[in-house]
Design a protein around this motif. Sequence first.
Motif, PDB file in Angstrom:
ATOM      1  N   LEU A 227       0.815  -1.217   0.000  1.00 16.14           N
ATOM      2  CA  LEU A 227       0.000   0.000   0.000  1.00 16.14           C
ATOM      3  C   LEU A 227       0.849   1.269   0.000  1.00 16.14           C
ATOM      4  O   LEU A 227       0.345   2.349  -0.327  1.00 16.14           O
ATOM      5  CB  LEU A 227      -0.945   0.006   1.217  1.00 16.14           C
ATOM      6  CG  LEU A 227      -1.988  -1.112   1.259  1.00 16.14           C
ATOM      7  CD1 LEU A 227      -2.854  -0.986   2.510  1.00 16.14           C
ATOM      8  CD2 LEU A 227      -2.857  -1.103   0.008  1.00 16.14           C
TER       9      LEU A 227
ATOM     10  N   PRO B 205       0.733   3.352  -8.611  1.00 14.22           N
ATOM     11  CA  PRO B 205      -0.711   3.277  -8.350  1.00 14.22           C
ATOM     12  C   PRO B 205      -1.317   1.919  -8.698  1.00 14.22           C
ATOM     13  O   PRO B 205      -2.236   1.458  -8.000  1.00 14.22           O
ATOM     14  CB  PRO B 205      -1.294   4.386  -9.243  1.00 14.22           C
ATOM     15  CG  PRO B 205      -0.164   5.327  -9.479  1.00 14.22           C
ATOM     16  CD  PRO B 205       1.067   4.473  -9.498  1.00 14.22           C
ATOM     17  N   GLU B 206      -0.816   1.271  -9.746  1.00 10.92           N
ATOM     18  CA  GLU B 206      -1.363  -0.031 -10.132  1.00 10.92           C
ATOM     19  C   GLU B 206      -1.113  -1.081  -9.060  1.00 10.92           C
ATOM     20  O   GLU B 206      -1.961  -1.945  -8.811  1.00 10.92           O
ATOM     21  CB  GLU B 206      -0.753  -0.480 -11.459  1.00 10.92           C
ATOM     22  CG  GLU B 206      -1.212   0.313 -12.662  1.00 10.92           C
ATOM     23  CD  GLU B 206      -0.576  -0.201 -13.945  1.00 10.92           C
ATOM     24  OE1 GLU B 206      -1.288  -0.791 -14.774  1.00 10.92           O
ATOM     25  OE2 GLU B 206       0.647  -0.016 -14.098  1.00 10.92           O
TER      26      GLU B 206
ATOM     27  N   VAL C 202      -0.727  -0.449  -5.781  1.00 10.76           N
ATOM     28  CA  VAL C 202      -1.597  -0.111  -4.643  1.00 10.76           C
ATOM     29  C   VAL C 202      -3.035  -0.523  -4.929  1.00 10.76           C
ATOM     30  O   VAL C 202      -3.716  -1.103  -4.074  1.00 10.76           O
ATOM     31  CB  VAL C 202      -1.516   1.399  -4.338  1.00 10.76           C
ATOM     32  CG1 VAL C 202      -2.453   1.754  -3.186  1.00 10.76           C
ATOM     33  CG2 VAL C 202      -0.085   1.803  -4.001  1.00 10.76           C
ATOM     34  N   SER C 203      -3.502  -0.240  -6.139  1.00  6.26           N
ATOM     35  CA  SER C 203      -4.875  -0.581  -6.516  1.00  6.26           C
ATOM     36  C   SER C 203      -5.125  -2.080  -6.420  1.00  6.26           C
ATOM     37  O   SER C 203      -6.147  -2.518  -5.872  1.00  6.26           O
ATOM     38  CB  SER C 203      -5.162  -0.077  -7.933  1.00  6.26           C
ATOM     39  OG  SER C 203      -6.445  -0.456  -8.362  1.00  6.26           O
TER      40      SER C 203
ATOM     41  N   SER D 122      -4.898   5.148   2.251  1.00  3.67           N
ATOM     42  CA  SER D 122      -4.794   4.921   0.807  1.00  3.67           C
ATOM     43  C   SER D 122      -5.811   5.777   0.058  1.00  3.67           C
ATOM     44  O   SER D 122      -5.522   6.292  -1.030  1.00  3.67           O
ATOM     45  CB  SER D 122      -5.015   3.438   0.486  1.00  3.67           C
ATOM     46  OG  SER D 122      -4.021   2.635   1.074  1.00  3.67           O
TER      47      SER D 122
ATOM     48  N   SER E 251      -4.223   9.359  -2.106  1.00  5.79           N
ATOM     49  CA  SER E 251      -4.054   9.039  -3.526  1.00  5.79           C
ATOM     50  C   SER E 251      -4.746  10.065  -4.420  1.00  5.79           C
ATOM     51  O   SER E 251      -5.858  10.539  -4.139  1.00  5.79           O
ATOM     52  CB  SER E 251      -4.618   7.646  -3.822  1.00  5.79           C
ATOM     53  OG  SER E 251      -4.464   7.329  -5.181  1.00  5.79           O
TER      54      SER E 251
ATOM     55  N   SER F 269      -5.121   9.070  -7.586  1.00  7.09           N
ATOM     56  CA  SER F 269      -5.586   8.156  -8.627  1.00  7.09           C
ATOM     57  C   SER F 269      -7.011   7.722  -8.323  1.00  7.09           C
ATOM     58  O   SER F 269      -7.291   7.176  -7.246  1.00  7.09           O
ATOM     59  CB  SER F 269      -4.662   6.933  -8.702  1.00  7.09           C
ATOM     60  OG  SER F 269      -5.221   5.916  -9.491  1.00  7.09           O
TER      61      SER F 269
ATOM     62  N   VAL G 289      -7.350   3.942  -7.563  1.00  4.51           N
ATOM     63  CA  VAL G 289      -6.889   3.605  -6.215  1.00  4.51           C
ATOM     64  C   VAL G 289      -7.953   3.971  -5.188  1.00  4.51           C
ATOM     65  O   VAL G 289      -8.263   3.186  -4.274  1.00  4.51           O
ATOM     66  CB  VAL G 289      -5.560   4.319  -5.899  1.00  4.51           C
ATOM     67  CG1 VAL G 289      -5.216   4.175  -4.418  1.00  4.51           C
ATOM     68  CG2 VAL G 289      -4.427   3.753  -6.745  1.00  4.51           C
ATOM     69  N   ARG G 290      -8.544   5.141  -5.317  1.00  6.55           N
ATOM     70  CA  ARG G 290      -9.574   5.569  -4.356  1.00  6.55           C
ATOM     71  C   ARG G 290     -10.805   4.661  -4.452  1.00  6.55           C
ATOM     72  O   ARG G 290     -11.431   4.325  -3.445  1.00  6.55           O
ATOM     73  CB  ARG G 290      -9.960   7.030  -4.598  1.00  6.55           C
ATOM     74  CG  ARG G 290      -8.808   8.010  -4.370  1.00  6.55           C
ATOM     75  CD  ARG G 290      -9.315   9.434  -4.143  1.00  6.55           C
ATOM     76  NE  ARG G 290     -10.176   9.908  -5.216  1.00  6.55           N
ATOM     77  CZ  ARG G 290      -9.760  10.451  -6.352  1.00  6.55           C
ATOM     78  NH1 ARG G 290      -8.448  10.569  -6.583  1.00  6.55           N
ATOM     79  NH2 ARG G 290     -10.614  10.873  -7.265  1.00  6.55           N
TER      80      ARG G 290
ATOM     81  N   LYS H 203     -10.839   1.481  -5.352  1.00  7.57           N
ATOM     82  CA  LYS H 203     -10.503   0.197  -4.733  1.00  7.57           C
ATOM     83  C   LYS H 203     -10.385   0.343  -3.215  1.00  7.57           C
ATOM     84  O   LYS H 203     -10.672  -0.600  -2.468  1.00  7.57           O
ATOM     85  CB  LYS H 203      -9.183  -0.327  -5.309  1.00  7.57           C
ATOM     86  CG  LYS H 203      -9.313  -0.905  -6.714  1.00  7.57           C
ATOM     87  CD  LYS H 203     -10.212  -2.120  -6.731  1.00  7.57           C
ATOM     88  CE  LYS H 203     -10.177  -2.854  -8.064  1.00  7.57           C
ATOM     89  NZ  LYS H 203     -10.747  -2.051  -9.145  1.00  7.57           N
TER      90      LYS H 203
END
Length: 401
Positions: free
Chosen positions: A169, A174-175, A177-178, A210, A214, A216, A219-220, A222
Amino acid sequence: MPDLNELLKWSIANSTLPPTTNQNGQQAATQEQVSSSEGGLTIRYNPPSQATHSGTSALHPTDGAPPDLSPASTPGPGTPTGELQSQTFPLPSTTTPKRDDLTTEMLDLILGKSDSITMKEKMAFAVDEGNPVEERVEALDDFEMLIELIDNANNMPILKLWQPLLGLLSSPEPEIVSNALWIIGTTVQNNIKAQAALYIHSAFPLILQSYLLSTSSPVRAKAIYALSASLKHWPLASQALSQSYPSDKDGKDITGYEVLLRGLGDTDKTVRKKVSFLISTLVLQSNDRYDDKELPNEVRNVIEELTKNTKKEEEKDGLIAGLSRGGIFAELLVQLKEVKEDNLEFEENALKGLINALKFDGLSTQEKEQFKGIWMGLSIQQREERGLDKDEIASADGLLA
């Protein structure tokens, strides 16, 4: 293979007994009777005489009767032929020769790796920053498919995979973390044992961070998915949302309810829709009652550990009261004042959440009046377009009357 009757005929025809002499010095046929142990079946032995008698039907090798060529009487490989032959058969070896040419890789291809080994290998590959990002993402995608099985999800603590997963995390990619958030959500979804492991590993505040940190949208989105899975049907959901956590953004602590409030104002429509669905789910869940005796022992132990230092106001505070105090209902009413035809799913979730909040007496007098004005402004067609059935419409009409 010849049948039993033919074998018996053959045996009788080829058997001989020493002749007996009667009082006249002539040989008399000896008759011997053998009874079967099964009962009811009698085999009578009539040995062949040396002389030829007319009218007899006894079988004898010298009789000139045409041979029986039926399949049942045709000798096969195991049929006796009257001649004894000396044969030797090699005994099977009691030892199995060792195979030095079988490698671990070959055995894995033949037998297949266990899910536990595959999960550890996929996670080890994903956390290695020396590997290409695309391949790390692919490894996490494979891991997510394995974790869909509840047994694999519950094995996460045993395999010590929670720590490396949560470490992803903080990845700058970003990928990565997502996909890590995606795995967290899938692991704990409808799985109270995995939910307990999530809280024991202090994953809840990391999920909130997270979302907050973020830029992204995936990401948010997910992060809200993981947040929803961690709270749904969790007995201490209100306590988790009421506590304050470091935001790591402006130095101020933030509660879970404040994160939900920010989610309702997210710039991404998909994120707002997911947050509204989570709020609607929490309102319904507020009426749930959990029996400690029905919980698994490990879950009960985790709950006892988490409630040791709980403040009295947090322990008594329910989800409806927390959502109201956090300004969640007030924000839903603000966003519903302007009806948007391209935002139907959000408005459906918001309306259902407010209707259920009315049932549980969760709206203030002012909020109830605001909701009544919004509700009366919606036509029957608009209500139906937002996924409300006849029972829900009738319930809202009665509560707002």
